[in-house]
Design a protein around this motif. Structure first.
Motif, PDB file in Angstrom:
ATOM      1  N   ASP A 224       0.761  -1.098   0.048  1.00  0.00           N
ATOM      2  CA  ASP A 224      -0.085   0.072  -0.055  1.00  0.00           C
ATOM      3  C   ASP A 224       0.730   1.166   0.056  1.00  0.00           C
ATOM      4  OD1 ASP A 224      -2.214  -1.638  -0.008  1.00  0.00           O
ATOM      5  OD2 ASP A 224      -2.652  -1.353   2.021  1.00  0.00           O
ATOM      6  N   PHE A 225       2.037   1.050   0.739  1.00  0.00           N
ATOM      7  CA  PHE A 225       2.946   2.446   0.896  1.00  0.00           C
ATOM      8  C   PHE A 225       3.482   2.475  -0.556  1.00  0.00           C
ATOM      9  CE2 PHE A 225       6.962   4.318   1.732  1.00  0.00           C
ATOM     10  CZ  PHE A 225       6.713   5.177   2.425  1.00  0.00           C
ATOM     11  N   VAL A 226       3.902   1.484  -1.215  1.00  0.00           N
ATOM     12  CA  VAL A 226       4.651   1.912  -2.556  1.00  0.00           C
ATOM     13  C   VAL A 226       3.629   2.415  -3.608  1.00  0.00           C
ATOM     14  CG1 VAL A 226       5.596   0.816  -4.424  1.00  0.00           C
ATOM     15  CG2 VAL A 226       6.320   0.103  -2.196  1.00  0.00           C
ATOM     16  N   ALA A 227       2.248   1.678  -3.323  1.00  0.00           N
ATOM     17  CA  ALA A 227       1.128   2.224  -4.311  1.00  0.00           C
ATOM     18  C   ALA A 227       0.922   3.748  -4.011  1.00  0.00           C
ATOM     19  CB  ALA A 227      -0.050   1.207  -3.945  1.00  0.00           C
ATOM     20  N   ASN A 228       0.851   3.966  -2.644  1.00  0.00           N
ATOM     21  CA  ASN A 228       0.488   5.317  -2.405  1.00  0.00           C
ATOM     22  C   ASN A 228       1.503   6.408  -2.816  1.00  0.00           C
ATOM     23  OD1 ASN A 228      -2.105   5.155  -1.243  1.00  0.00           O
ATOM     24  ND2 ASN A 228      -1.132   4.345   0.760  1.00  0.00           N
ATOM     25  N   VAL A 229       2.681   6.192  -2.468  1.00  0.00           N
ATOM     26  CA  VAL A 229       3.872   6.881  -2.870  1.00  0.00           C
ATOM     27  C   VAL A 229       3.880   7.172  -4.567  1.00  0.00           C
ATOM     28  CG1 VAL A 229       6.287   7.142  -3.003  1.00  0.00           C
ATOM     29  CG2 VAL A 229       5.363   6.609  -1.087  1.00  0.00           C
ATOM     30  N   SER A 230       3.664   6.130  -5.107  1.00  0.00           N
ATOM     31  CA  SER A 230       3.610   6.087  -6.727  1.00  0.00           C
ATOM     32  C   SER A 230       2.849   6.799  -7.135  1.00  0.00           C
ATOM     33  CB  SER A 230       3.537   4.645  -7.349  1.00  0.00           C
ATOM     34  OG  SER A 230       4.351   3.911  -6.988  1.00  0.00           O
ATOM     35  N   HIS A 231       1.312   6.696  -6.491  1.00  0.00           N
ATOM     36  CA  HIS A 231       0.182   7.738  -7.001  1.00  0.00           C
ATOM     37  C   HIS A 231       0.699   8.972  -6.655  1.00  0.00           C
ATOM     38  CE1 HIS A 231      -3.825   8.606  -7.683  1.00  0.00           C
ATOM     39  NE2 HIS A 231      -4.135   9.186  -6.453  1.00  0.00           N
ATOM     40  N   GLU A 232       0.957   9.493  -5.487  1.00  0.00           N
ATOM     41  CA  GLU A 232       1.316  10.805  -5.195  1.00  0.00           C
ATOM     42  C   GLU A 232       2.155  11.400  -5.819  1.00  0.00           C
ATOM     43  OE1 GLU A 232      -0.470  12.608  -3.067  1.00  0.00           O
ATOM     44  OE2 GLU A 232      -1.797  10.769  -2.343  1.00  0.00           O
ATOM     45  N   LEU A 233       3.170  10.691  -6.281  1.00  0.00           N
ATOM     46  CA  LEU A 233       4.263  11.364  -7.165  1.00  0.00           C
ATOM     47  C   LEU A 233       3.795  11.474  -8.603  1.00  0.00           C
ATOM     48  CD1 LEU A 233       7.586   9.591  -5.854  1.00  0.00           C
ATOM     49  CD2 LEU A 233       6.876  11.924  -5.606  1.00  0.00           C
ATOM     50  N   LYS A 234       2.740  10.550  -9.108  1.00  0.00           N
ATOM     51  CA  LYS A 234       2.532  10.355 -10.648  1.00  0.00           C
ATOM     52  C   LYS A 234       1.916  11.656 -11.044  1.00  0.00           C
ATOM     53  CE  LYS A 234       0.121   7.400 -13.903  1.00  0.00           C
ATOM     54  NZ  LYS A 234      -0.681   6.284 -14.332  1.00  0.00           N
ATOM     55  N   THR A 235       0.742  11.990 -10.154  1.00  0.00           N
ATOM     56  CA  THR A 235      -0.007  13.015 -10.514  1.00  0.00           C
ATOM     57  C   THR A 235       0.946  14.312 -10.669  1.00  0.00           C
ATOM     58  OG1 THR A 235      -1.754  12.163  -9.302  1.00  0.00           O
ATOM     59  CG2 THR A 235      -1.893  14.505 -10.076  1.00  0.00           C
ATOM     60  N   PRO A 236       1.628  14.733  -9.758  1.00  0.00           N
ATOM     61  CA  PRO A 236       2.452  16.121 -10.103  1.00  0.00           C
ATOM     62  C   PRO A 236       3.545  15.880 -11.106  1.00  0.00           C
ATOM     63  CG  PRO A 236       2.985  15.133  -8.149  1.00  0.00           C
ATOM     64  CD  PRO A 236       1.846  14.397  -8.385  1.00  0.00           C
ATOM     65  N   LEU A 237       4.246  14.701 -11.171  1.00  0.00           N
ATOM     66  CA  LEU A 237       5.200  14.424 -12.031  1.00  0.00           C
ATOM     67  C   LEU A 237       4.597  14.518 -13.583  1.00  0.00           C
ATOM     68  CD1 LEU A 237       8.133  13.839 -12.411  1.00  0.00           C
ATOM     69  CD2 LEU A 237       7.579  11.553 -12.245  1.00  0.00           C
ATOM     70  N   THR A 238       3.466  13.939 -13.760  1.00  0.00           N
ATOM     71  CA  THR A 238       2.551  13.895 -14.991  1.00  0.00           C
ATOM     72  C   THR A 238       2.560  15.553 -15.694  1.00  0.00           C
ATOM     73  OG1 THR A 238       1.555  11.944 -14.696  1.00  0.00           O
ATOM     74  CG2 THR A 238       0.899  13.280 -16.491  1.00  0.00           C
ATOM     75  N   VAL A 240       4.295  17.944 -14.310  1.00  0.00           N
ATOM     76  CA  VAL A 240       5.483  18.771 -14.704  1.00  0.00           C
ATOM     77  C   VAL A 240       5.925  18.439 -16.120  1.00  0.00           C
ATOM     78  CG1 VAL A 240       7.843  18.690 -14.043  1.00  0.00           C
ATOM     79  CG2 VAL A 240       6.277  18.900 -12.142  1.00  0.00           C
ATOM     80  N   VAL A 241       5.876  17.056 -16.451  1.00  0.00           N
ATOM     81  CA  VAL A 241       6.394  16.636 -17.632  1.00  0.00           C
ATOM     82  C   VAL A 241       5.460  17.226 -19.006  1.00  0.00           C
ATOM     83  CG1 VAL A 241       6.365  14.453 -19.242  1.00  0.00           C
ATOM     84  CG2 VAL A 241       7.291  14.702 -16.948  1.00  0.00           C
ATOM     85  N   GLY A 242       4.192  17.238 -18.339  1.00  0.00           N
ATOM     86  CA  GLY A 242       3.469  17.804 -19.622  1.00  0.00           C
ATOM     87  C   GLY A 242       3.565  19.230 -19.928  1.00  0.00           C
ATOM     88  N   PHE A 243       3.832  20.058 -18.773  1.00  0.00           N
ATOM     89  CA  PHE A 243       3.710  21.512 -19.110  1.00  0.00           C
ATOM     90  C   PHE A 243       5.207  21.939 -19.594  1.00  0.00           C
ATOM     91  CE2 PHE A 243       0.572  21.762 -15.613  1.00  0.00           C
ATOM     92  CZ  PHE A 243      -0.423  22.462 -16.404  1.00  0.00           C
ATOM     93  N   ALA A 244       6.168  20.983 -19.100  1.00  0.00           N
ATOM     94  CA  ALA A 244       7.538  21.387 -19.511  1.00  0.00           C
ATOM     95  C   ALA A 244       7.767  20.911 -21.018  1.00  0.00           C
ATOM     96  CB  ALA A 244       8.422  20.464 -18.758  1.00  0.00           C
ATOM     97  N   GLU A 245       7.168  19.920 -21.340  1.00  0.00           N
ATOM     98  CA  GLU A 245       7.200  19.426 -22.951  1.00  0.00           C
ATOM     99  C   GLU A 245       6.450  20.369 -23.497  1.00  0.00           C
ATOM    100  OE1 GLU A 245       5.686  15.891 -25.781  1.00  0.00           O
ATOM    101  OE2 GLU A 245       5.057  15.871 -23.659  1.00  0.00           O
ATOM    102  N   ALA A 261       4.859  27.743 -16.254  1.00  0.00           N
ATOM    103  CA  ALA A 261       5.935  27.857 -15.314  1.00  0.00           C
ATOM    104  C   ALA A 261       5.419  27.843 -13.962  1.00  0.00           C
ATOM    105  CB  ALA A 261       6.921  29.147 -15.494  1.00  0.00           C
ATOM    106  N   ARG A 262       4.396  28.436 -13.642  1.00  0.00           N
ATOM    107  CA  ARG A 262       3.831  28.566 -12.181  1.00  0.00           C
ATOM    108  C   ARG A 262       3.205  26.965 -11.713  1.00  0.00           C
ATOM    109  NH1 ARG A 262       2.037  33.824 -13.452  1.00  0.00           N
ATOM    110  NH2 ARG A 262       0.119  32.718 -14.288  1.00  0.00           N
ATOM    111  N   ARG A 263       2.637  26.465 -12.927  1.00  0.00           N
ATOM    112  CA  ARG A 263       2.290  25.083 -12.571  1.00  0.00           C
ATOM    113  C   ARG A 263       3.382  24.206 -12.419  1.00  0.00           C
ATOM    114  NH1 ARG A 263      -3.263  24.392 -13.942  1.00  0.00           N
ATOM    115  NH2 ARG A 263      -4.178  26.262 -15.128  1.00  0.00           N
ATOM    116  N   ILE A 264       4.257  24.165 -13.003  1.00  0.00           N
ATOM    117  CA  ILE A 264       5.404  23.464 -12.978  1.00  0.00           C
ATOM    118  C   ILE A 264       6.119  23.469 -11.560  1.00  0.00           C
ATOM    119  CG2 ILE A 264       7.943  23.025 -13.821  1.00  0.00           C
ATOM    120  CD1 ILE A 264       6.908  23.514 -16.607  1.00  0.00           C
ATOM    121  N   PHE A 265       6.075  24.757 -11.253  1.00  0.00           N
ATOM    122  CA  PHE A 265       6.747  25.078  -9.843  1.00  0.00           C
ATOM    123  C   PHE A 265       5.864  24.755  -8.707  1.00  0.00           C
ATOM    124  CE2 PHE A 265       6.876  28.043  -6.405  1.00  0.00           C
ATOM    125  CZ  PHE A 265       8.413  27.998  -5.942  1.00  0.00           C
ATOM    126  N   SER A 266       4.666  24.753  -8.850  1.00  0.00           N
ATOM    127  CA  SER A 266       3.693  24.343  -7.873  1.00  0.00           C
ATOM    128  C   SER A 266       3.765  22.752  -7.819  1.00  0.00           C
ATOM    129  CB  SER A 266       2.155  24.793  -8.223  1.00  0.00           C
ATOM    130  OG  SER A 266       1.183  24.242  -7.357  1.00  0.00           O
TER     131      SER A 266
END
Length: 455
Positions: A224-238, A240-245, A261-266
């Protein structure tokens, strides 16, 4: 006495034979024969009591030896027939002394065997795993207390293993062991997961039951911990990648570029907070962090923590009110600053309707109780017991929208418990929430003594 009679008859026969041999060999006259007959008769008369005394002594010694052997056979390993050994001569005396030596050797060996048996029994009873020996008919011949705990009852020798457990797999494994087959499998005993191992043993079987409940629960927590961490990181990382692209491809006007840029920073800031919280939680749960306590004013730390909150969080004219004692607590200032800042941040985020946030500090001379209260929407009772779990959110969407990681209260709990304190929460829907925790008072007689912290 039959032995005395036998001695006497044997001696009489020897003398009679000697008499007739002497008579016919020496050819004695009538006077010589009479004299020889008189001597022989006198000797025979003296021989009877002598034979009786010797036979009585021998029979007495043999009787003592027989009684000693009987006592040894019945378990008395200290027969002590030394009187026989010292009072008798020859083979009978040697027999008594040999029996004494044998009894001593048997006693020593029995004592060694009993010590080993006692040690093995202590080891057997002290095993956390349930262990039992089953005979060829499927009856329990010996088991330890752990096995009885799994059975849920006292197991007397002769109980049938098939009647002790509802799981049919155990009885089937015992039957297979009777055919020389070994079985290892997980079975469910009530709410517990148990590793069952059954092996053939002589004409029966050995059963070992090992509790896997905690291990399986920890494996579930890890997943559950691995799944939660993955989920928590996936949303902002996605994000960041989308706006940076999009920024990398160009073609955006200045306003769009600034917004991206503000969204990437947030989102990057959100990931940083999550990673920081994960590192803090890992340090606390590993046991490698210990508080460095000193006398600190909890009220002063609360005011200081309030000033460090972001202006956005403290918007809407929120007001902090600190009341109660100002005497110092005995705590690590950095840790308690982190605790209070997290609780104030939560209170500010959910105080939409009432701007007052209160911190109250009470002391009984030994411990201080710190309460952080808000007048927000409150928490339903079904959630109250779980708010200190990692990644648990009462309102996931609202928490993420306001920048929460879901780890704050778990970290707070670890910090408080590291000081020997306790933490809890009281909440009523529509009437706000109070989170309280306790800390040692700096004024108590001995800050190093072991004390039960009051709720």
């Amino acid at each position: 006495m039959r032995l005395a009679t036998r001695f006497f008859l044997a001696a009489a026969a020897v003398f009679v034979v000697a008499y007739f041999a002497a008579r016919f060999t020496l050819r004695l006259d009538a006077t010589g024969v009479a004299v020889e007959a008189a001597v022989l008769g006198g000797i025979l008369l003296l021989l009877w009591p002598a034979s009786w005394l010797v036979a009585r002594r021998i029979e007495s010694a043999l009787g003592e030896a027989r009684d000693a052997v009987d006592r040894i056979a019945s378990g008395d390993l200290d027969p002590s027939i030394g009187a026989t050994g010292s009072g008798s001569v020859g083979s009978v005396g040697s027999l008594g002394r040999a029996i004494d030596r044998m009894a001593g050797q048997v006693r020593d060996r029995v004592e060694v065997s009993e010590r080993k048996s006692s040690d093995l029994r202590v080891l057997f009873d002290g095993l956390e795993d349930g262990l039992a020996f089953i005979d060829r008919e499927g009856f329990v011949s010996l088991c330890n207390p752990a096995f009885e705990r799994w059975a849920g009852r006292e197991v007397a020798p002769g109980a049938r293993v098939g009647t002790l457990f509802r799981s049919p797999g155990i009885a089937e494994a015992v039957n297979a062991a009777g055919r020389g087959e070994s079985t290892t499998a997980e079975v469910e005993l009530g709410a517990n997961t148990v590793l069952m191992s059954v092996r053939p043993h002589r004409s029966g079987a050995i059963i070992v039951l090992r509790d896997l409940t905690v291990m399986r629960r920890l494996e579930g927590v890890r997943r559950d911990f691995v799944a939660n961490v993955s989920h928590e990181l996936k949303t902002p990382l996605t994000s960041v990648v989308g706006f940076a692209e999009a920024l990398a491809e160009g073609g955006l006007d200045a306003d769009q570029a600034d917004d991206f840029a503000r969204r990437i920073f947030s989102n990057a800031t959100r990931m940083r907070y999550l990673v920081d919280d994960l590192l803090d939680l890992s340090l606390l749960e590993s046991g490698n962090w210990n508080p460095e306590p000193e006398a600190v004013s909890v009220g002063a730390l609360a005011r200081e923590a309030w000033e460090t909150l972001s202006p956005k969080v403290r918007a809407a004219d929120l007001d902090l009110r600190v009341s109660g004692t100002e005497q110092p607590a005995w705590a690590d200032p950095d840790a308690i600053r982190h605790v209070i800042r997290n609780l104030l941040d939560n209170a500010a985020r959910y105080s939409d309707e009432d701007p007052d946030i209160r911190v109250r500090i009470e002391s009984d001379g030994r411990f201080q109780r710190v309460e952080v209260s808000d007048r927000g929407p409150g928490i339903a009772s079904v959630h109250v017991e779980r708010v200190f779990e990692r990644f648990y959110r009462v309102d996931p969407a609202r928490s993420r929208a306001r920048g929460g990681t879901g780890l704050g209260l778990s970290i707070v709990k670890h910090f408080v418990e590291a000081h020997g304190g306790r933490i809890g929460i009281e909440s009523v829907l529509g009437h706000g929430t109070t989170v309280w925790f306790t800390l040692p008072d700096a004024a108590r007689p001995s800050r190093r003594e072991s004390l039960d912290v009051p709720a």
